[in-house]
Scaffold this motif. Sequence first.
Motif, short mmCIF file in Angstrom:
data_model
loop_
_atom_site.label_atom_id
_atom_site.label_comp_id
_atom_site.label_asym_id
_atom_site.label_seq_id
_atom_site.Cartn_x
_atom_site.Cartn_y
_atom_site.Cartn_z
N GLN A 73 -5.05 2.64 6.15
CA GLN A 73 -4.70 2.57 4.72
C GLN A 73 -5.74 1.76 3.95
O GLN A 73 -6.14 2.13 2.84
CB GLN A 73 -3.32 1.93 4.56
N ARG A 74 -6.19 0.67 4.54
CA ARG A 74 -7.18 -0.18 3.88
C ARG A 74 -8.50 0.56 3.71
O ARG A 74 -9.16 0.46 2.67
CB ARG A 74 -7.38 -1.46 4.67
N GLU A 75 -8.86 1.34 4.75
CA GLU A 75 -10.11 2.10 4.67
C GLU A 75 -10.02 3.18 3.59
O GLU A 75 -11.00 3.44 2.88
CB GLU A 75 -10.40 2.74 6.03
N LYS A 76 -8.85 3.80 3.47
CA LYS A 76 -8.66 4.83 2.44
C LYS A 76 -8.82 4.25 1.04
O LYS A 76 -9.33 4.91 0.13
CB LYS A 76 -7.27 5.46 2.57
N SER A 77 -8.33 3.02 0.87
CA SER A 77 -8.32 2.43 -0.47
C SER A 77 -9.63 1.75 -0.83
O SER A 77 -9.83 1.33 -1.97
CB SER A 77 -7.19 1.40 -0.57
N SER A 78 -10.53 1.61 0.15
CA SER A 78 -11.79 0.90 -0.13
C SER A 78 -12.85 1.84 -0.72
O SER A 78 -12.74 3.04 -0.66
CB SER A 78 -12.32 0.28 1.16
N MET A 97 0.82 -1.21 0.00
CA MET A 97 0.00 0.00 0.00
C MET A 97 0.85 1.27 0.00
O MET A 97 0.53 2.26 -0.65
CB MET A 97 -0.90 0.02 1.24
N ASP A 144 -5.10 -0.61 8.99
CA ASP A 144 -6.56 -0.45 8.94
C ASP A 144 -6.94 0.88 8.29
O ASP A 144 -7.88 0.96 7.49
CB ASP A 144 -7.15 -0.52 10.35
#
Length: 208
Positions: free
Chosen positions: A203-208, A86, A201
Amino acid sequence: MLGTGNQKYNPHAVMQILLELSTAHLLRSSGTQQIHFVAYESHQAQQLTEAMDEHLGRVKVLLPKGDLVDSIKYDIDGLIRMLQQMNPIKVLDDLQQLILNDNATPLGFGITGRDLADAIVNDLLNLEDQKGDLNGKIRKLQKPKYDVPEWAKQYLHVLRTIGNNFAHGQAAAQKMSTSLGPQDLEIQLICIRRVLKLWFDIQREKSS
């Protein structure tokens, strides 16, 4: 290392001179940010490290060992691998090398943990809030617009404090020698794992 080969100068004396000259240069220079000391042989590199640690008054603390530490390192390595996909930044590579190195030093973990905290904080802050030292930047996370959990800010402060103590000179080292031990470094690893998980978490939320 300069003068310690065929000339057989005392590595500690050479290191003292190098550090004094390097410090003076860094204070004068507007462009130089870092100075790297290089040794061609592993035993010379070890002498260099020992001489620098002695000159700076860095305390020697053993890294913690055991199943719990191995489990934490395993988790950290897994989080690093996911975060590298990421946000592939240097501090993640540095941390991974430490995790995989059985001969890594507490100093390495201390400084890299602080660098990790700085990278995470900069990523969380807006550009206008990224100025200043790490302590000040963590405090800026108190602003309601960032919505960062209080525990995360405290963990980041732990990484900052341990990193500063290992990196600084004799006064800090003397204080630390009576308070920091393997159990404290175990806590540092727990903090690293926890803030990495939070960062993943986010970074994952930003990319979702």
